[in-house]
Design a protein around this motif. Structure first.
Motif, PDB file in Angstrom:
ATOM      1  N   GLN A  80     -20.684 152.775  42.243  1.00  0.00           N
ATOM      2  CA  GLN A  80     -20.175 152.728  40.879  1.00  0.00           C
ATOM      3  C   GLN A  80     -21.292 152.288  39.937  1.00  0.00           C
ATOM      4  N   VAL A  81     -21.500 153.061  38.896  1.00  0.00           N
ATOM      5  CA  VAL A  81     -22.553 152.745  37.937  1.00  0.00           C
ATOM      6  C   VAL A  81     -22.143 151.544  37.092  1.00  0.00           C
ATOM      7  N   GLN A  82     -23.044 150.596  36.961  1.00  0.00           N
ATOM      8  CA  GLN A  82     -22.807 149.423  36.130  1.00  0.00           C
ATOM      9  C   GLN A  82     -23.978 149.211  35.188  1.00  0.00           C
ATOM     10  N   LEU A  83     -23.655 148.792  33.969  1.00  0.00           N
ATOM     11  CA  LEU A  83     -24.663 148.450  32.974  1.00  0.00           C
ATOM     12  C   LEU A  83     -24.443 146.992  32.583  1.00  0.00           C
ATOM     13  N   VAL A  84     -25.489 146.206  32.679  1.00  0.00           N
ATOM     14  CA  VAL A  84     -25.386 144.790  32.344  1.00  0.00           C
ATOM     15  C   VAL A  84     -26.394 144.477  31.245  1.00  0.00           C
ATOM     16  N   GLU A  85     -25.854 144.039  30.097  1.00  0.00           N
ATOM     17  CA  GLU A  85     -26.694 143.712  28.942  1.00  0.00           C
ATOM     18  C   GLU A  85     -26.972 142.215  28.896  1.00  0.00           C
ATOM     19  N   SER A  86     -28.072 141.869  28.270  1.00  0.00           N
ATOM     20  CA  SER A  86     -28.390 140.468  28.031  1.00  0.00           C
ATOM     21  C   SER A  86     -29.293 140.379  26.803  1.00  0.00           C
ATOM     22  N   GLY A  87     -29.387 139.168  26.256  1.00  0.00           N
ATOM     23  CA  GLY A  87     -30.322 138.926  25.167  1.00  0.00           C
ATOM     24  C   GLY A  87     -29.714 138.736  23.792  1.00  0.00           C
ATOM     25  N   GLY A  88     -28.409 138.872  23.672  1.00  0.00           N
ATOM     26  CA  GLY A  88     -27.790 138.658  22.369  1.00  0.00           C
ATOM     27  C   GLY A  88     -27.762 137.184  22.003  1.00  0.00           C
ATOM     28  N   GLY A  89     -27.310 136.901  20.780  1.00  0.00           N
ATOM     29  CA  GLY A  89     -27.209 135.520  20.353  1.00  0.00           C
ATOM     30  C   GLY A  89     -27.187 135.391  18.846  1.00  0.00           C
ATOM     31  N   LEU A  90     -27.399 134.160  18.405  1.00  0.00           N
ATOM     32  CA  LEU A  90     -27.417 133.827  16.984  1.00  0.00           C
ATOM     33  C   LEU A  90     -28.861 133.677  16.517  1.00  0.00           C
ATOM     34  N   VAL A  91     -29.197 134.327  15.427  1.00  0.00           N
ATOM     35  CA  VAL A  91     -30.556 134.256  14.904  1.00  0.00           C
ATOM     36  C   VAL A  91     -30.501 134.228  13.389  1.00  0.00           C
ATOM     37  N   GLN A  92     -31.473 133.588  12.777  1.00  0.00           N
ATOM     38  CA  GLN A  92     -31.525 133.530  11.320  1.00  0.00           C
ATOM     39  C   GLN A  92     -32.075 134.846  10.755  1.00  0.00           C
ATOM     40  N   PRO A  93     -31.729 135.157   9.522  1.00  0.00           N
ATOM     41  CA  PRO A  93     -32.310 136.352   8.880  1.00  0.00           C
ATOM     42  C   PRO A  93     -33.826 136.323   8.952  1.00  0.00           C
ATOM     43  N   GLY A  94     -34.393 137.478   9.271  1.00  0.00           N
ATOM     44  CA  GLY A  94     -35.837 137.565   9.436  1.00  0.00           C
ATOM     45  C   GLY A  94     -36.313 137.311  10.853  1.00  0.00           C
ATOM     46  N   GLY A  95     -35.419 136.844  11.691  1.00  0.00           N
ATOM     47  CA  GLY A  95     -35.781 136.533  13.068  1.00  0.00           C
ATOM     48  C   GLY A  95     -35.775 137.745  13.974  1.00  0.00           C
ATOM     49  N   SER A  96     -36.005 137.487  15.260  1.00  0.00           N
ATOM     50  CA  SER A  96     -36.109 138.561  16.250  1.00  0.00           C
ATOM     51  C   SER A  96     -35.262 138.256  17.479  1.00  0.00           C
ATOM     52  N   LEU A  97     -34.831 139.319  18.123  1.00  0.00           N
ATOM     53  CA  LEU A  97     -34.146 139.235  19.404  1.00  0.00           C
ATOM     54  C   LEU A  97     -34.563 140.436  20.242  1.00  0.00           C
ATOM     55  N   ARG A  98     -34.488 140.273  21.551  1.00  0.00           N
ATOM     56  CA  ARG A  98     -34.762 141.388  22.462  1.00  0.00           C
ATOM     57  C   ARG A  98     -33.574 141.554  23.397  1.00  0.00           C
ATOM     58  N   LEU A  99     -32.964 142.720  23.361  1.00  0.00           N
ATOM     59  CA  LEU A  99     -31.863 143.038  24.253  1.00  0.00           C
ATOM     60  C   LEU A  99     -32.384 143.791  25.468  1.00  0.00           C
ATOM     61  N   SER A 100     -31.746 143.534  26.609  1.00  0.00           N
ATOM     62  CA  SER A 100     -32.079 144.255  27.841  1.00  0.00           C
ATOM     63  C   SER A 100     -30.798 144.805  28.452  1.00  0.00           C
ATOM     64  N   CYS A 101     -30.934 145.912  29.161  1.00  0.00           N
ATOM     65  CA  CYS A 101     -29.787 146.515  29.842  1.00  0.00           C
ATOM     66  C   CYS A 101     -30.270 147.107  31.154  1.00  0.00           C
ATOM     67  N   VAL A 102     -29.692 146.630  32.250  1.00  0.00           N
ATOM     68  CA  VAL A 102     -30.052 147.113  33.572  1.00  0.00           C
ATOM     69  C   VAL A 102     -28.936 148.018  34.092  1.00  0.00           C
ATOM     70  N   VAL A 103     -29.324 149.187  34.577  1.00  0.00           N
ATOM     71  CA  VAL A 103     -28.377 150.139  35.147  1.00  0.00           C
ATOM     72  C   VAL A 103     -28.477 150.071  36.667  1.00  0.00           C
ATOM     73  N   SER A 104     -27.351 149.895  37.340  1.00  0.00           N
ATOM     74  CA  SER A 104     -27.334 149.827  38.794  1.00  0.00           C
ATOM     75  C   SER A 104     -26.226 150.725  39.337  1.00  0.00           C
ATOM     76  N   GLY A 105     -26.256 150.935  40.648  1.00  0.00           N
ATOM     77  CA  GLY A 105     -25.203 151.695  41.290  1.00  0.00           C
ATOM     78  C   GLY A 105     -25.375 153.196  41.244  1.00  0.00           C
ATOM     79  N   THR A 106     -26.603 153.645  41.008  1.00  0.00           N
ATOM     80  CA  THR A 106     -26.841 155.070  40.964  1.00  0.00           C
ATOM     81  C   THR A 106     -28.140 155.408  41.696  1.00  0.00           C
ATOM     82  N   PHE A 107     -28.122 156.544  42.430  1.00  0.00           N
ATOM     83  CA  PHE A 107     -29.331 157.029  43.058  1.00  0.00           C
ATOM     84  C   PHE A 107     -30.165 157.847  42.075  1.00  0.00           C
ATOM     85  N   PHE A 108     -29.527 158.248  40.979  1.00  0.00           N
ATOM     86  CA  PHE A 108     -30.187 159.118  40.020  1.00  0.00           C
ATOM     87  C   PHE A 108     -30.670 158.309  38.817  1.00  0.00           C
TER      88      PHE A 108
END
Length: 115
Positions: A1-29
């Motif tokens: 079963q294909v699963q996508l797991v995100e991380s990296g969200g949160g609270l940030v002030q205007p002008g700030g930065s964030l980096r989101l990540s998403c890992v896909v698992s459960g697939t041979f393709f």
């Protein structure tokens, strides 16, 4: 079963930065196009950025020059670097991956831009 797991969200002030990540698992393709969407309260889900397996990218006009999408095909991972964040970027961000002909979604991660 294909699963996508995100991380990296949160609270940030205007002008700030964030980096989101998403890992896909459960697939041979390896995923074809991978992307990030967002949905703010009371609004429809919209495309933020997408990237093909070959590295071609597409961005929403509202994030061009501020956000960068990238991927690591060896890790089945897609990233979204978000700089110069604005309050209007506040939303739940969803990862999407096209595996074969099927579209898969992550559970979403909250990004809040506020002082």
């Amino acid at each position: 079963q294909v699963q996508l797991v995100e991380s990296g969200g949160g609270l940030v002030q205007p002008g700030g930065s964030l980096r989101l990540s998403c890992v896909v698992s459960g697939t041979f393709f390896a995923p074809n196009t991978m992307g990030w969407y967002r949905q703010a309260p009371g609004k429809q889900r919209e495309l933020v950025a997408a990237i093909t397996r070959g590295g071609s990218t597409n961005y929403a006009e509202s994030v061009k020059g501020r956000f960068t999408i990238s991927r690591d095909n060896a890790k089945n991972t897609v990233y979204l670097q978000m700089n110069s964040l604005k309050p209007e970027d506040t939303a739940v961000y969803y990862c999407n991956a096209l595996v074969g002909t099927l579209s898969h979604w992550g559970q979403g991660t909250q990004v809040t831009v506020s002082s």
